[in-house]
Design a protein around this motif. Structure first.
Motif, PDB file in Angstrom:
ATOM      1  N   MET A   1       9.072  31.054  72.567  1.00  0.00           N
ATOM      2  CA  MET A   1       8.094  32.105  72.316  1.00  0.00           C
ATOM      3  C   MET A   1       8.328  32.762  70.950  1.00  0.00           C
ATOM      4  O   MET A   1       7.395  32.944  70.165  1.00  0.00           O
ATOM      5  N   ILE A   2       9.571  33.093  70.654  1.00  0.00           N
ATOM      6  CA  ILE A   2       9.888  33.763  69.389  1.00  0.00           C
ATOM      7  C   ILE A   2       9.548  32.880  68.206  1.00  0.00           C
ATOM      8  O   ILE A   2       8.882  33.317  67.256  1.00  0.00           O
ATOM      9  N   LEU A   3      10.011  31.626  68.239  1.00  0.00           N
ATOM     10  CA  LEU A   3       9.731  30.729  67.115  1.00  0.00           C
ATOM     11  C   LEU A   3       8.242  30.455  66.979  1.00  0.00           C
ATOM     12  O   LEU A   3       7.714  30.392  65.861  1.00  0.00           O
ATOM     13  N   GLY A   4       7.533  30.290  68.103  1.00  0.00           N
ATOM     14  CA  GLY A   4       6.098  30.031  68.051  1.00  0.00           C
ATOM     15  C   GLY A   4       5.327  31.172  67.412  1.00  0.00           C
ATOM     16  O   GLY A   4       4.487  30.951  66.534  1.00  0.00           O
ATOM     17  N   ILE A   5       5.620  32.383  67.815  1.00  0.00           N
ATOM     18  CA  ILE A   5       4.912  33.535  67.247  1.00  0.00           C
ATOM     19  C   ILE A   5       5.266  33.730  65.782  1.00  0.00           C
ATOM     20  O   ILE A   5       4.395  34.014  64.953  1.00  0.00           O
ATOM     21  N   LYS A   6       6.532  33.561  65.437  1.00  0.00           N
ATOM     22  CA  LYS A   6       6.926  33.732  64.037  1.00  0.00           C
ATOM     23  C   LYS A   6       6.287  32.674  63.139  1.00  0.00           C
ATOM     24  O   LYS A   6       5.836  32.980  62.037  1.00  0.00           O
TER      25      LYS A   6
ATOM     26  N   VAL B   1       2.229  31.200  59.140  1.00  0.00           N
ATOM     27  CA  VAL B   1       1.078  30.395  58.708  1.00  0.00           C
ATOM     28  C   VAL B   1      -0.096  31.313  58.363  1.00  0.00           C
ATOM     29  O   VAL B   1      -0.774  31.111  57.345  1.00  0.00           O
ATOM     30  N   LEU B   2      -0.333  32.333  59.181  1.00  0.00           N
ATOM     31  CA  LEU B   2      -1.410  33.285  58.878  1.00  0.00           C
ATOM     32  C   LEU B   2      -1.135  34.017  57.565  1.00  0.00           C
ATOM     33  O   LEU B   2      -2.060  34.297  56.796  1.00  0.00           O
ATOM     34  N   GLY B   3       0.141  34.326  57.298  1.00  0.00           N
ATOM     35  CA  GLY B   3       0.503  34.976  56.041  1.00  0.00           C
ATOM     36  C   GLY B   3       0.268  34.066  54.847  1.00  0.00           C
ATOM     37  O   GLY B   3      -0.204  34.505  53.787  1.00  0.00           O
TER      38      GLY B   3
ATOM     39  N   ALA C   1       3.444  40.981  60.050  1.00  0.00           N
ATOM     40  CA  ALA C   1       4.757  40.367  60.246  1.00  0.00           C
ATOM     41  C   ALA C   1       5.711  41.333  60.943  1.00  0.00           C
ATOM     42  O   ALA C   1       6.452  40.948  61.856  1.00  0.00           O
ATOM     43  N   VAL C   2       5.680  42.601  60.537  1.00  0.00           N
ATOM     44  CA  VAL C   2       6.546  43.601  61.159  1.00  0.00           C
ATOM     45  C   VAL C   2       6.133  43.827  62.612  1.00  0.00           C
ATOM     46  O   VAL C   2       6.991  43.869  63.513  1.00  0.00           O
ATOM     47  N   MET C   3       4.846  43.939  62.866  1.00  0.00           N
ATOM     48  CA  MET C   3       4.363  44.139  64.233  1.00  0.00           C
ATOM     49  C   MET C   3       4.691  42.932  65.113  1.00  0.00           C
ATOM     50  O   MET C   3       5.075  43.087  66.274  1.00  0.00           O
ATOM     51  N   ALA C   4       4.546  41.729  64.558  1.00  0.00           N
ATOM     52  CA  ALA C   4       4.872  40.524  65.327  1.00  0.00           C
ATOM     53  C   ALA C   4       6.359  40.477  65.634  1.00  0.00           C
ATOM     54  O   ALA C   4       6.760  40.097  66.736  1.00  0.00           O
TER      55      ALA C   4
ATOM     56  N   GLY D   1       7.018  43.131  68.268  1.00  0.00           N
ATOM     57  CA  GLY D   1       6.378  42.703  69.500  1.00  0.00           C
ATOM     58  C   GLY D   1       7.107  41.555  70.170  1.00  0.00           C
ATOM     59  O   GLY D   1       7.279  41.527  71.394  1.00  0.00           O
ATOM     60  N   VAL D   2       7.556  40.604  69.372  1.00  0.00           N
ATOM     61  CA  VAL D   2       8.286  39.459  69.915  1.00  0.00           C
ATOM     62  C   VAL D   2       9.618  39.917  70.505  1.00  0.00           C
ATOM     63  O   VAL D   2      10.062  39.402  71.529  1.00  0.00           O
ATOM     64  N   CYS D   3      10.238  40.890  69.903  1.00  0.00           N
ATOM     65  CA  CYS D   3      11.497  41.433  70.424  1.00  0.00           C
ATOM     66  C   CYS D   3      11.254  42.081  71.786  1.00  0.00           C
ATOM     67  O   CYS D   3      11.999  41.836  72.736  1.00  0.00           O
ATOM     68  N   LEU D   4      10.213  42.866  71.898  1.00  0.00           N
ATOM     69  CA  LEU D   4       9.888  43.513  73.167  1.00  0.00           C
ATOM     70  C   LEU D   4       9.509  42.498  74.245  1.00  0.00           C
ATOM     71  O   LEU D   4       9.894  42.637  75.407  1.00  0.00           O
ATOM     72  N   LEU D   5       8.761  41.466  73.858  1.00  0.00           N
ATOM     73  CA  LEU D   5       8.397  40.421  74.808  1.00  0.00           C
ATOM     74  C   LEU D   5       9.632  39.670  75.317  1.00  0.00           C
ATOM     75  O   LEU D   5       9.741  39.361  76.498  1.00  0.00           O
ATOM     76  N   ALA D   6      10.566  39.380  74.414  1.00  0.00           N
ATOM     77  CA  ALA D   6      11.787  38.671  74.808  1.00  0.00           C
ATOM     78  C   ALA D   6      12.632  39.520  75.760  1.00  0.00           C
ATOM     79  O   ALA D   6      13.166  39.015  76.749  1.00  0.00           O
ATOM     80  N   VAL D   7      12.733  40.802  75.470  1.00  0.00           N
ATOM     81  CA  VAL D   7      13.498  41.688  76.359  1.00  0.00           C
ATOM     82  C   VAL D   7      12.811  41.780  77.714  1.00  0.00           C
ATOM     83  O   VAL D   7      13.460  41.691  78.770  1.00  0.00           O
ATOM     84  N   GLY D   8      11.498  41.931  77.727  1.00  0.00           N
ATOM     85  CA  GLY D   8      10.755  41.990  78.985  1.00  0.00           C
ATOM     86  C   GLY D   8      10.889  40.706  79.787  1.00  0.00           C
ATOM     87  O   GLY D   8      11.071  40.732  81.004  1.00  0.00           O
ATOM     88  N   ASN D   9      10.824  39.565  79.106  1.00  0.00           N
ATOM     89  CA  ASN D   9      10.993  38.285  79.787  1.00  0.00           C
ATOM     90  C   ASN D   9      12.405  38.148  80.350  1.00  0.00           C
ATOM     91  O   ASN D   9      12.594  37.633  81.446  1.00  0.00           O
ATOM     92  N   SER D  10      13.385  38.626  79.620  1.00  0.00           N
ATOM     93  CA  SER D  10      14.774  38.538  80.075  1.00  0.00           C
ATOM     94  C   SER D  10      15.029  39.421  81.295  1.00  0.00           C
ATOM     95  O   SER D  10      15.918  39.121  82.100  1.00  0.00           O
ATOM     96  N   MET D  11      14.278  40.487  81.429  1.00  0.00           N
ATOM     97  CA  MET D  11      14.466  41.394  82.566  1.00  0.00           C
ATOM     98  C   MET D  11      14.120  40.718  83.896  1.00  0.00           C
ATOM     99  O   MET D  11      14.530  41.187  84.956  1.00  0.00           O
ATOM    100  N   ARG D  12      13.404  39.592  83.842  1.00  0.00           N
ATOM    101  CA  ARG D  12      13.047  38.890  85.081  1.00  0.00           C
ATOM    102  C   ARG D  12      14.278  38.402  85.844  1.00  0.00           C
ATOM    103  O   ARG D  12      14.211  38.173  87.041  1.00  0.00           O
ATOM    104  N   ILE D  13      15.401  38.250  85.163  1.00  0.00           N
ATOM    105  CA  ILE D  13      16.609  37.759  85.827  1.00  0.00           C
ATOM    106  C   ILE D  13      17.056  38.719  86.927  1.00  0.00           C
ATOM    107  O   ILE D  13      17.678  38.300  87.902  1.00  0.00           O
TER     108      ILE D  13
END
Length: 140
Positions: A90-95, A100-102, A112-115, A118-130
């Motif tokens: 997910m992180i590499l795909g979004i980055k 590419v958009l840049g 880029a800053v928002m992405a 956002g990717v950091c928050l998504l990764a933390v949220g996904n990790s919380m599923r454990i």
């Protein structure tokens, strides 16, 4: 399963099994198990009751003194690995998408800053599923 063995006999059985089966895991309570834990491909010690030498020789230390916790630990580690792979993809795909958009001039520095945030928050949220994975006793 072999039981009632002296430490040297345990290590001897491990060496025999490595030759026959390849990968060998050894689960011990730590009492005279340090050589066997070190000799196995995967040494799992019971941390609550084990000796210091066994705890240092083991690859994995389970704080419960219950050998039945081994399958639970394996299940949790496999779930953790799945989540880590999901986060990396997910992180590499979004980055890459934002990069590419840049390059095309469609995304500026703010995107880029928002992405990145956002990717950091998504990764933390996904990790919380454990934490939703149920343990053997039914606790979370």
């Amino acid at each position: 399963v072999f039981s009632g063995l002296m430490p040297a006999e345990k290590l001897e059985h491990i060496q025999e099994l490595k030759g026959v089966n390849g990968l060998v895991a050894f689960v011990g309570d730590g009492m005279n198990d340090a050589p066997s834990l070190a000799g196995a491909d995967i040494g799992i010690a019971m941390g609550g009751v084990g000796s210091d030498a066994a705890l240092q020789a083991a690859d994995v230390v389970l704080m419960k003194g219950d050998p039945a916790a081994v399958p639970e630990a394996i299940r949790l580690s496999m779930a953790t690995e799945r989540i880590i792979v999901q986060n990396i993809v997910m992180i590499l795909g979004i980055k890459v998408l934002v990069m590419v958009l840049g390059i095309l001039g469609l995304a500026g520095m703010w995107a880029a800053v928002m992405a990145d945030v956002g990717v950091c928050l998504l990764a933390v949220g996904n990790s919380m599923r454990i934490f939703r994975i149920k343990t053997r006793q039914g606790k979370k």
